[in-house]
Design an enzyme around this catalytic site. Structure first.
Site, PDB file in Angstrom:
ATOM      1  N   GLU A  34       0.851  -1.197   0.000  1.00 21.06           N
ATOM      2  CA  GLU A  34       0.000   0.000   0.000  1.00 21.06           C
ATOM      3  C   GLU A  34       0.884   1.243   0.000  1.00 21.06           C
ATOM      4  OE1 GLU A  34      -2.331   2.797  -0.314  1.00 21.06           O
ATOM      5  OE2 GLU A  34      -3.332   0.842  -0.304  1.00 21.06           O
ATOM      6  N   SER A 179     -23.482  14.610 -11.362  1.00 24.38           N
ATOM      7  CA  SER A 179     -23.765  13.221 -11.071  1.00 24.38           C
ATOM      8  C   SER A 179     -23.594  12.974  -9.580  1.00 24.38           C
ATOM      9  CB  SER A 179     -22.864  12.301 -11.910  1.00 24.38           C
ATOM     10  OG  SER A 179     -23.359  10.981 -11.916  1.00 24.38           O
ATOM     11  N   GLY A 182     -20.865  14.884  -7.340  1.00 25.90           N
ATOM     12  CA  GLY A 182     -21.103  16.320  -7.387  1.00 25.90           C
ATOM     13  C   GLY A 182     -22.336  16.743  -6.622  1.00 25.90           C
ATOM     14  N   LEU A 183     -23.414  15.992  -6.761  1.00 23.87           N
ATOM     15  CA  LEU A 183     -24.661  16.362  -6.086  1.00 23.87           C
ATOM     16  C   LEU A 183     -24.540  16.228  -4.578  1.00 23.87           C
ATOM     17  CD1 LEU A 183     -27.432  14.857  -8.394  1.00 23.87           C
ATOM     18  CD2 LEU A 183     -26.155  16.992  -8.599  1.00 23.87           C
ATOM     19  N   GLY A 267     -16.403  12.302 -12.788  1.00 19.57           N
ATOM     20  CA  GLY A 267     -16.084  10.892 -12.907  1.00 19.57           C
ATOM     21  C   GLY A 267     -14.776  10.495 -12.257  1.00 19.57           C
ATOM     22  N   HIS A 441     -45.926  -1.399  10.538  1.00 22.08           N
ATOM     23  CA  HIS A 441     -46.412  -0.016  10.457  1.00 22.08           C
ATOM     24  C   HIS A 441     -45.977   0.736  11.715  1.00 22.08           C
ATOM     25  CE1 HIS A 441     -49.109   3.359   9.661  1.00 22.08           C
ATOM     26  NE2 HIS A 441     -49.439   3.302  10.955  1.00 22.08           N
TER      27      HIS A 441
END
Length: 458
Positions: A34, A179, A182-183, A267, A441
């Site tokens: 790593e 997308s 970002g939102l 992206g 419920h």
């Protein structure tokens, strides 16, 4: 000097440490490499820190709108970004420490800190040391995509990583990309108190979703005062006295948006460009993703690829499932394959979107005879009681086979409710099973049988 192991795992994201644990339990020696932090995107720059900040933003929003519930705060609600960041850092560091301790105590596993690069099909170099193995597993993840847009080299910009390091509140955050990532950041910083504008090249937000879902999400964000510039075909950047100018070519509105900060959310790209994959003979596609078969084996028989770098999913849950597939096939004599996995994900705005299977548009294009059932959240008792009635529920099914094809739950707890549908899809049960179920419920899930009962041909 060369050291040999039974297996080398490059990358300590969601799949890597878990696979190391299974391999070492089976008596194998493992080198886990790593170059930065264990935990990958999820722990360090993705799920954990962002959802922690989303929770802070939700608390601010709830305090700011408390009068709806008869709660008076007294005075304006303000957000201490230094405290928000400190809380986020604490959650991230605790998660990372847990991984460090686990891997550090894993017998048979040696952790190497550094960048790995292939020098032959069975060998990698890490900081000048050569490691070799019979099997090699790639778990290198991805990073924010930075397109070569006009003027991008002339400005300072943020990515999802650097945005979470801010300890001051942006005056005006311009989010380029409409997308999922970002939102999430757009709503988060609007609730913190920033002016926010989203710039999106396409004609609508989250273009992969059904148009009705996109429209509902747009309404949710606009209701909170977030500006939208859609159909921004020609996006460019320039320095400005007030920060950064984002030039857009939209159908209407000003041709320029000036922000104090710009976040690029366009992206992701895989971390495969600096591994020397060509030396090992590992094939990648035109976007840089490692090409794998249904059991995640690459073009080289002794090398596998898991997680974001293989293009088979961009989520923590798909990365972990990649580990499960590899481990089951190699260690358990239990054949598993990627094509058995159903699409499932969530958009963590508030209210969240839970998605599984096909969208309605995808189901239509498949040529099937389909049934669609919908219900607005304003007709869901639990949502009304909570005062969170934005969004709707949608279920899509095959009219002939009674197979549930997919669902979209945009509304309070939608990211949890959708699992009831997802589990039924994995069980390959007809929708009549859900229709006859008796749920508790008051919950959101109790309306799923009703949505099924109200499905109609489209």
């Amino acid at each position: 000097m060369s050291r040999h192991f039974d297996a080398i795992i490059i990358g300590g994201g969601q799949a890597g440490p878990s696979l190391a644990g299974r391999l070492t339990q089976a008596g194998q020696t493992v080198a886990l490499i790593e170059r930065k932090h264990l935990g990958g995107t999820c722990v360090n720059t993705g799920c954990k820190p962002t959802k922690t900040m989303v929770a802070s933003a939700y608390a601010a929003h709830l305090a700011r709108t408390g009068t709806r519930y008869g709660v008076e705060i007294g005075g304006p609600v303000t957000v201490d970004m230094k405290a928000v960041k400190a809380r986020k850092d604490k959650v991230t560091l605790e998660s990372r420490k847990g991984l460090d301790d686990w891997v550090g105590g894993m017998k048979g596993c040696t952790l190497f800190r550094g960048h790995a690069r292939f020098i032959s099909p069975h060998e990698v170099d890490v900081g000048g040391e050569t490691l070799s193995a019979d099997r090699i597993f790639l778990n290198v993840g991805g990073r924010a995509n930075i397109p070569d847009m006009p003027g991008i080299g002339d400005i300072s910009y943020l990515t999802n990583v650097s945005t979470m390091e801010l300890d001051v509140l942006p005056r005006h955050l311009v989010v380029v990309g409409g997308s999922y990532i970002g939102l999430e950041f757009a709503q988060m910083f609007r609730r913190f108190g920033s002016q926010v504008t989203i710039v999106e090249k396409g004609p609508r937000l989250v273009g992969r979703e059904d148009e009705g879902v996109s429209d509902a999400i747009r309404g949710i964000l606009e209701n909170e005062g977030i500006g939208l510039r859609l159909k921004a075909e020609c996006i460019s950047f320039a320095q400005h006295a007030d920060g950064v100018a984002v030039n857009v070519d939209c159908d209407d509105g000003d041709r320029m948006v000036v922000g104090s900060h710009v976040l690029l959310a366009i992206g992701r790209t895989p971390n495969t460009d600096d591994l020397g994959l060509e030396v090992a003979g590992v094939a990648t596609d035109k976007r840089g993703y490692v090409v794998v078969d249904d059991q995640l084996r690459t073009s080289v028989p002794h090398i596998w690829a898991m997680g974001d770098c293989n293009g088979k999913g961009a989520f923590t849950h798909t990365a972990y499932n990649d580990f499960e597939i590899v481990a089951a096939n190699l260690l358990d004599n239990n054949p598993r394959k990627v094509s058995d996995r159903l699409s499932a994900y969530a958009l963590y705005i508030d209210p969240p979107l839970g998605r599984c299977g096909m969208s309605e548009a995808e189901a239509r294009s498949s040529g099937r005879s389909i049934l669609v059932g919908t219900r607005p959240m304003s007709q869901v008792g639990r949502a009304v009681e909570k005062g969170e009635t934005q969004g709707f529920m949608k279920i899509v099914a095959d009219a002939d086979t009674k197979e549930i094809l997919g669902a979209a739950i945009l509304g309070t707890t939608g990211d949890e409710v959708v699992h009831g549908i997802l589990d039924l899809m994995y069980a390959k049960a007809p929708y009549t099973v859900l229709q006859r179920a008796v749920h508790i419920h008051p919950t959101v899930s109790e309306l799923l049988p009703t949505v099924i009962a109200e499905m109609k041909p489209v």
